[in-house]
Design a protein around this motif. Structure first.
Motif, short mmCIF file in Angstrom:
data_model
loop_
_atom_site.label_atom_id
_atom_site.label_comp_id
_atom_site.label_asym_id
_atom_site.label_seq_id
_atom_site.Cartn_x
_atom_site.Cartn_y
_atom_site.Cartn_z
N ALA A 1 -23.81 26.29 3.61
CA ALA A 1 -25.20 25.88 3.81
C ALA A 1 -25.56 24.71 2.91
O ALA A 1 -26.30 23.81 3.32
CB ALA A 1 -26.12 27.07 3.55
N VAL A 2 -25.08 24.69 1.67
CA VAL A 2 -25.32 23.56 0.78
C VAL A 2 -24.69 22.30 1.35
O VAL A 2 -25.31 21.22 1.39
CB VAL A 2 -24.77 23.85 -0.63
CG1 VAL A 2 -24.72 22.57 -1.46
CG2 VAL A 2 -25.62 24.89 -1.35
N SER A 3 -23.45 22.41 1.80
CA SER A 3 -22.74 21.26 2.37
C SER A 3 -23.48 20.72 3.58
O SER A 3 -23.63 19.50 3.75
CB SER A 3 -21.32 21.67 2.75
OG SER A 3 -20.58 20.55 3.20
N GLU A 4 -23.98 21.60 4.40
CA GLU A 4 -24.73 21.17 5.59
C GLU A 4 -26.03 20.47 5.20
O GLU A 4 -26.40 19.45 5.80
CB GLU A 4 -25.03 22.38 6.47
CG GLU A 4 -25.80 22.05 7.74
CD GLU A 4 -26.09 23.27 8.59
OE1 GLU A 4 -26.89 23.15 9.54
OE2 GLU A 4 -25.52 24.35 8.30
N ALA A 5 -26.74 21.00 4.19
CA ALA A 5 -28.00 20.40 3.77
C ALA A 5 -27.80 19.00 3.20
O ALA A 5 -28.68 18.13 3.35
CB ALA A 5 -28.69 21.30 2.74
N LEU A 6 -26.67 18.75 2.56
CA LEU A 6 -26.42 17.47 1.91
C LEU A 6 -25.61 16.52 2.78
O LEU A 6 -25.22 15.44 2.32
CB LEU A 6 -25.69 17.70 0.58
CG LEU A 6 -26.47 18.51 -0.48
CD1 LEU A 6 -25.59 18.77 -1.69
CD2 LEU A 6 -27.74 17.78 -0.88
N ALA A 7 -25.39 16.87 4.02
CA ALA A 7 -24.60 16.02 4.94
C ALA A 7 -25.26 14.65 5.08
O ALA A 7 -26.48 14.52 5.15
CB ALA A 7 -24.49 16.70 6.30
N GLY A 8 -24.42 13.62 5.10
CA GLY A 8 -24.89 12.25 5.26
C GLY A 8 -25.04 11.50 3.95
O GLY A 8 -25.17 10.27 3.95
N LEU B 1 -18.42 20.28 -0.27
CA LEU B 1 -19.22 19.08 -0.10
C LEU B 1 -19.03 18.52 1.30
O LEU B 1 -17.98 18.73 1.92
CB LEU B 1 -18.81 18.02 -1.13
CG LEU B 1 -19.03 18.33 -2.60
CD1 LEU B 1 -18.45 17.23 -3.47
CD2 LEU B 1 -20.52 18.52 -2.90
N PRO B 2 -20.02 17.81 1.81
CA PRO B 2 -19.85 17.19 3.11
C PRO B 2 -18.79 16.09 3.05
O PRO B 2 -18.51 15.54 1.98
CB PRO B 2 -21.24 16.62 3.42
CG PRO B 2 -21.93 16.51 2.11
CD PRO B 2 -21.37 17.60 1.25
N LEU C 1 -19.68 13.95 -5.82
CA LEU C 1 -20.69 14.61 -6.65
C LEU C 1 -20.46 14.29 -8.11
O LEU C 1 -19.33 14.34 -8.61
CB LEU C 1 -20.63 16.13 -6.43
CG LEU C 1 -21.68 16.96 -7.19
CD1 LEU C 1 -22.15 18.14 -6.34
CD2 LEU C 1 -21.13 17.49 -8.53
N VAL C 2 -21.55 13.95 -8.80
CA VAL C 2 -21.53 13.74 -10.25
C VAL C 2 -22.58 14.65 -10.87
O VAL C 2 -23.76 14.60 -10.49
CB VAL C 2 -21.81 12.27 -10.62
CG1 VAL C 2 -21.82 12.11 -12.14
CG2 VAL C 2 -20.78 11.35 -9.99
N GLN C 3 -22.15 15.48 -11.81
CA GLN C 3 -23.03 16.44 -12.47
C GLN C 3 -23.28 16.00 -13.90
O GLN C 3 -22.34 15.66 -14.64
CB GLN C 3 -22.36 17.82 -12.47
CG GLN C 3 -23.10 18.90 -13.23
CD GLN C 3 -22.24 20.14 -13.46
OE1 GLN C 3 -21.01 20.05 -13.46
NE2 GLN C 3 -22.87 21.28 -13.65
N VAL C 4 -24.55 16.00 -14.32
CA VAL C 4 -24.92 15.72 -15.70
C VAL C 4 -25.62 16.96 -16.25
O VAL C 4 -26.67 17.36 -15.74
CB VAL C 4 -25.85 14.50 -15.82
CG1 VAL C 4 -26.24 14.26 -17.28
CG2 VAL C 4 -25.19 13.26 -15.24
N GLY D 1 -16.30 17.92 -7.94
CA GLY D 1 -17.07 16.83 -8.52
C GLY D 1 -16.67 16.47 -9.93
O GLY D 1 -15.80 17.09 -10.56
N ASP D 2 -17.31 15.42 -10.46
CA ASP D 2 -17.13 14.98 -11.83
C ASP D 2 -18.32 15.45 -12.66
O ASP D 2 -19.44 15.51 -12.15
CB ASP D 2 -17.03 13.46 -11.90
CG ASP D 2 -15.86 12.91 -11.09
OD1 ASP D 2 -14.81 13.58 -11.06
OD2 ASP D 2 -16.02 11.85 -10.47
#
Length: 525
Positions: free
Chosen positions: A258-265, A288-289, A294-297, A310-311
């Motif tokens: 669901a997260v991957s789908e929400a962030l698609a594009g 991920l889509p 992805l970069v996490q801080v 991600g990084d």
């Protein structure tokens, strides 16, 4: 020469830990004796409520808080509530009384057997001093570990240690300070700026730590400056961005697919102040889509280390956000920033939760702080509320029931001049019901709104999700929270209609009050 107790009290006072939340037993009395007048003891009637109150108070004040529990039994009672404090990264210093040293090995009544293991893995550090002379140093370590890790810590102290006279060396901890700095290197900032500048369709994902760090308004400035859509990371314990802002896209669902789908594009996903991600429902899929980076801080090294994709940059998000504002030209265009709430969904035979939340939005002051523990109504909540102020929303970070009522008390104690409303489901309310006594005893001016639908709504939803619709234990009909509140000394009213609810919400009270409202059963989305 000073006693262990005197040094401990002075250390706590110097570091501002003069509000103690507790439920004492015999082992704790020697520590609480001769407590200076500058201290305030807040009594809770159950250790789970004590932790919940301290959690809310610490989050509201932004400072560590001292909790005093009773040996192993009292500590055990607190552990369910402690899960929420762990995942909200609340720095609680938890102390517990231990039997006299000569009786521990005998496992005498109220001996805390292997106390350093009891609260693990929940606490970030646990200890028991090797001798009375080590109590002040151990107490200081417990505080500093809680501050550095932003996680609860646990210290068990034999009660005969408190009256021991110590030499001057034991008092050296009084002048100690421990600080942590995590400013990112310039090369890291340059790389992040270049990544954002080169992205075709970047998106911001913000976590509750942004609000906890006082960066709510800066997050708005950053999103508007870069003209980026904003999602909130799944299951937020704080709200880091106004939910009616034109750039707000919602709270991410708590499933992998669901997260991957929400962030698609989106080709670049910049996550600030959140784990990636805290999933709940088992909905497997790609993390991920396709084509997304992805970069996490985050300043939470453990969250960065355990992420599956991600990084990660382990750093304070504040200087990172400042650098992005300074180094990237503004992209946003001036336009209407906030959008109106839609008309609430209605129910045929009772009040729909959306109607309750619309009534809160329309009747309560704009700076109201809400402590929410009603899982089955979360989609209705975000559709109807309009939260534009920092620290407007608190949620049980681990989903441990029993947070709502006590945390409302803790936040109200911290902010007596700010409106505080607890919105609690009838299932969750039972787990922290004794907090009503504390609210009444200390006349804390908070409003409790109990949504009564007679079922565990979120559990009902899971029965559908898991295909287990024939299970028992999902109905809790017949609870009268107005009567329960009256028994604890809190004025209460039970309402069944919308106009009656609105009239009650418009009224004021000098202390705590409770409004029970019958609502239609709903499911989270």
């Amino acid at each position: 020469m000073p006693t262990t107790r005197r040094i401990a009290h002075e250390f706590l006072e110097r570091h501002g830990l003069t509000t103690i939340f507790g439920n004492p037993g015999s082992n704790e009395l020697p520590f609480l004796a001769e407590l200076p007048d500058t201290f305030r003891y807040v009594l809770g009637l159950h250790e789970g409520a004590v932790i919940g109150m301290a959690d809310g108070y610490a989050q509201a004040t932004g400072r560590p808080v001292l909790v005093n529990l009773h040996a192993a039994a009292g500590s055990g009672n607190a552990m369910g509530a402690l899960t929420n404090a762990v995942y909200s990264r609340t720095p609680l210093l938890i102390t517990a009384g231990q039997q006299v040293r000569s009786a521990i090995g005998l496992e005498a009544m109220l001996a805390n057997v292997e106390p350093t293991q009891l609260m693990r893995p929940l606490v970030g550090w646990a200890g028991e001093p090797a001798c009375a002379a080590d109590v002040p140093r151990s107490l200081a370590q417990a505080l500093f570990e809680a501050q550095l890790q932003r996680r609860p810590t646990y210290l068990s102290v034999p009660y005969d240690d408190w009256t021991v006279e110590l030499d001057a060396d034991a008092a050296t901890v009084l002048d100690r300070k421990v600080r942590l700095g995590r400013n990112p290197a310039d090369a890291e900032l340059t790389g992040l700026v270049d990544a954002l500048a080169g992205a075709r369709n970047p998106v911001l994902v913000l976590g509750g730590d942004i609000d906890a760090a006082g960066l709510f308004e800066r997050s708005v400035h950053l999103a508007e400056h870069l003209d980026l859509p904003v999602w909130v990371a799944p299951s937020p314990h704080r709200l880091p961005f106004p939910n009616r802002h034109r750039l707000f896209r919602g709270v991410l669902p708590a499933g992998i697919a669901a997260v991957s789908e929400a962030l698609a594009g989106h080709d670049l996903i910049l996550v600030l102040g959140a784990p990636v991600f805290r999933y709940h429902q088992h909905l497997p899929g790609a993390y991920l889509p396709a084509g997304a980076r992805l970069v996490q801080v985050t300043d939470d090294a453990a969250a960065a280390a355990r992420a599956p994709m991600g990084d990660a940059l382990v750093a304070d998000p504040a200087p990172v956000m400042a650098a992005l504002l300074d180094r990237i030209p503004a992209r946003g265009a001036a336009c209407q920033a906030y959008l109106p709430a839609p008309d609430p969904v209605t129910a045929t035979e009772t009040v729909h939760p959306e109607q309750v939340f619309a009534a809160l939005r329309e009747t309560q002051p704009e700076d109201t702080c809400y402590v929410v523990e009603s899982t089955s109504t979360n989609s209705a909540w975000w559709r109807q509320m309009d939260l534009r102020r920092p620290a407007s929303y608190f949620w049980p970070a681990a989903g441990g029931l029993g947070f709502g009522l006590p945390a409302t008390v803790g936040v109200g104690l911290a902010w007596p001049d700010r409106p505080v409303v607890g919105v609690i489901g009838d299932g969750a309310a039972n787990y922290g019901i004794t907090a009503l006594w504390t609210a009444a005893h200390y006349r804390i001016p908070v409003t409790f709104v109990i949504l009564r639908n007679g079922v565990y709504g979120a559990l009902r939803w899971f029965t559908e999700l898991l295909g287990t619709t024939d299970v028992p234990g999902t109905e809790i009909a017949g609870l009268d929270f107005a009567a329960l509140a009256a028994g604890y000394g809190v004025p209460a009213t039970a309402v069944t209609g919308l106009e009656e609810l609105r009239a009650q919400l418009k009224s004021t009270a000098g202390g705590p009050r409770l409004i029970q409202v019958d609502t239609a059963a709903t499911a989270p989305e």
